[in-house]
Every structure is written in C-alpha cells, then in structure tokens.
Design a protein around this motif. Structure first.
Motif: not given
Length: 386
Positions: A129-133, A260-265, A272-279
């Motif tokens: 029921h969510s908008p695809p974007d 929300r960021l994943s909807d855009r980029v 990838r970015g969330a996991i790698l930059t956390t280390i």
C-alpha cells in the motif's frame, strides 16, 4: 481526484495501524528478558531454565517466521496482522498466572507464534500500500515502530508480573483497529506448491539474507558484550542502560533516514554505504568508554549507521520477490535475526576464551564480508506489488 485522495488516506491508515501493531508487539516481546529473574523466583527454576524461555520465543517468533509467512500468503493475512499482537500480548502478560513451568514454556511459544505471524503480514501490508517512490520510507517507519516498542518494553516489565495483564488491553484495542482498517490480504498471485517456495530463497535473495545475518550478528555481539566491557572498565548498569537506549533511538532514526535515502539513490547503494562506513567508527566505539566525551555521540552515530540498512534490506527482498512479499519479508526480518541469534553464543564463547573486547571486535569484523556481499548485489526493480 477524490477517489485517489481516498485511496491514499486508506493506505496511510493501514500503514499507521500495522505500525502501531509493530510497536505494541515488539514492546511485549521486550518484556521477557527483564522479567526472567521474577519468573525464576516464582517458578523455582534455574537460570538456564528461564533463559530457555528466550530460546523458545526466538524459535517460534523468528526462526520459523518464513514458514508463518508462507501460511500468511495462503490464508487471509488480515487475521495475522490483527491477531498476532493479540496473541503475543496475552501470552506474555499472563506469564505469572500459569500453574507450572511447563505451561509457561507453552505460553511463551504461543506468544512467539503471534509475533511470527504478525511481522510478515504487517510488512506485506506496508509494502503493498506504499507509493513505489516512497517504499523505503514507509518500510523504515514501520521498522521504527518496532524499535520504539522494544525500547518501551522494559518499562512495561517494571510494573511486575502481577500488574502486567493490564497492558494486554492495549493489544486488544490495536488488534480491533487493525482488523477494521486492513482489507482482506489473501495472496492474489498464482498459488504454488509448498515445496516450490524453496525456489524463492535463491539467487540475490540468498546473498541478501547472508549479508543481513552477518550484520545482525555483529550488532548482537556488540550488545551482548557491552555490559561486560563497561563492567571491566569500572561502570555499571546505569551506563549500560543509557548506552543501549541511545543505540536504540539512533537505530530507529537511522532506519528512517536510510529508507528514504534508498528511495532516491538506490537500495544497494545505501546497503553498501551504511555497512562499510560504520566499521571504523564501530571499532573506535568498542575501544571507548563513557569517560570519553565522544562515547555517547559515537554510540548514536554507530547505531544509526549500522541499522540504516535494516528496513532497506526488507524492501530489497520484497522487490527481489514481488509475488511473495510476506515470505521475502519474513526471510529478512525473522529468519535473519533468528539465525544470528542462534549464533551469538559463539561470541560469548570467544569472550570466555579471550576477553569481551576481543569478542566484540571479532563480531565487528563480520561487517567486512557483509559489506562485500552488499557491494555485489544487483539493484532491484521498483515494481508494483500485486
């Protein structure tokens, strides 16, 4: 135009209802661990016995969630979305009112089944029921509801076993609202034999699940070692509680931002970015303590970053298997967390052989293969769900 506005409002009402269900369901779930000392005293059993309750709950609520997701696709998931939190609430608020410990084990198992039924059904309603974007944003808000509930659960547990049943009324009200708001949720796609469901768990979805297990085990390992690390550095329960609270709040906020960021980029870019930059930040956090001014800000940053990928992973799985969103959701929500939970004892065993800090750093290292797997995942199509 009026019909479109009405449809949008109904979709929002469905999302709010199942998010409220996620909140109260996970609040109930988070009551079990804080109440184990009281349960041990009431039933006169060992620490191992009351700890076994957590294993039973994890099995029925998480490890078996893909099976319950399959049932949810073949039956009307409206009942799973409404009755799930009701079963969890009644089961876990009545823990002090059964006559013997064996009945308590059965009660906890039933409560776990309620949670296991709810999660794939609730996630499927949000996805469809969510908008695809804005699918990532809606999924992250649904996820944040559960995170907030887990933070409140120990507060509920503070009233003690005797007064706990009063909280079951919240679940009754939310279940009634959910049943009234949600439409019939029988899977519209062509039915396939049960044995063919194994075909859903293949290709990129398998690698996505492996990425989630490694990420979850790293996070669980840190949380499990935190009390022992801070105790060894001269701190106590207050600092542990505050650290976990900051980590939980950050997890909810990070999930919303990541969704929300994943909807855009793109989904894979965020994973990838969330996991790698956390280390590197995670390593610094493990080696720090509340004596350092950056400890709590860094806890917030790490909690937000490492958990930003959780709702994104769920949406990615749904888009990999658009005809079976409930099963895909259960694989990423219950099965990945449950599988990681079954392995977290290895972190404790390593701590016994070395030290809690060494074990936490070893758990952190699992984020490296997790990031490598994320980097190799294909970007899913933002399809319209059936």
């Amino acid at each position: 135009m009026q019909a479109t506005l009405s449809t949008t409002r109904h979709a929002a009402a469905i999302a709010v209802a199942v998010t409220a269900g996620h909140f109260i369901n996970d609040a109930y779930s988070a009551m079990l661990t804080p109440l184990t000392p009281a349960l041990q005293a009431k039933y006169g059993v060992s620490i191992a016995a009351v700890t076994f309750l957590g294993s039973v709950y994890s099995l029925t609520s998480s490890v078996l969630q893909p099976v319950l997701g399959i049932l949810g696709e073949r039956l009307d998931r409206r009942y799973a979305a409404a009755l799930g939190p009701l079963m969890t609430g009644i089961g876990l608020t009545l823990m002090g009112f059964v006559p013997w410990f064996g009945a308590l084990v059965l009660l906890v198992a039933v409560a776990g089944f309620g949670s296991g039924f709810f999660h794939p059904a609730g996630a499927a309603y949000v996805a469809q029921h969510s908008p695809p974007d804005k699918r990532g944003l809606w999924a992250s808000l649904f996820s944040a509801g559960g995170t907030a509930g887990m933070a409140l659960g120990p507060v509920f547990a503070g009233v003690g076993l005797t007064h706990l049943p009063w909280f079951a009324l919240i679940g009754v009200v939310i279940a009634a609202i959910t049943f009234a708001v949600t439409p019939s949720g029988v899977q519209k796609a062509k039915r396939i034999p049960l044995r063919d469901y194994a075909g859903i768990f293949r290709g990129p979805l398998v690698w996505l699940w492996a990425m989630a297990v490694l990420r979850s085990l790293a996070s669980m390992g840190y949380n499990a070692m935190l009390p022992f690390m801070l105790l060894a550095r001269g701190y106590g329960a207050r600092e542990v509680a505050l650290t976990l609270a900051v980590y939980s709040v950050a997890s909810a906020i990070g999930g919303i931002v990541g969704g929300r960021l994943s909807d855009r980029v793109g989904r894979v870019t965020v994973l990838r970015g969330a996991i790698l930059t956390t280390i590197p930040f995670f390593a610094l956090l493990i080696l720090s303590s509340p004596a350092n001014w950056w400890f709590y800000p860094l806890t917030f940053i790490v909690g937000a970053a490492v958990n930003a990928s959780i709702p994104v992973g769920v949406v990615t799985a749904q888009e990999y298997a658009p005809g079976h969103v409930a099963v895909a959701s259960s694989i990423m929500m219950g099965f990945s967390w449950g599988f990681a939970g079954l392995l977290v004892f290895l972190v404790g065993a390593l701590a016994d052989a070395t030290s809690p800090t060494t074990a936490a750093l070893a758990a952190l290292s699992l984020l490296i293969p997790s990031a490598i797997i994320a980097a190799r995942l294909p970007e899913p199509q933002k399809v319209q769900f059936s």
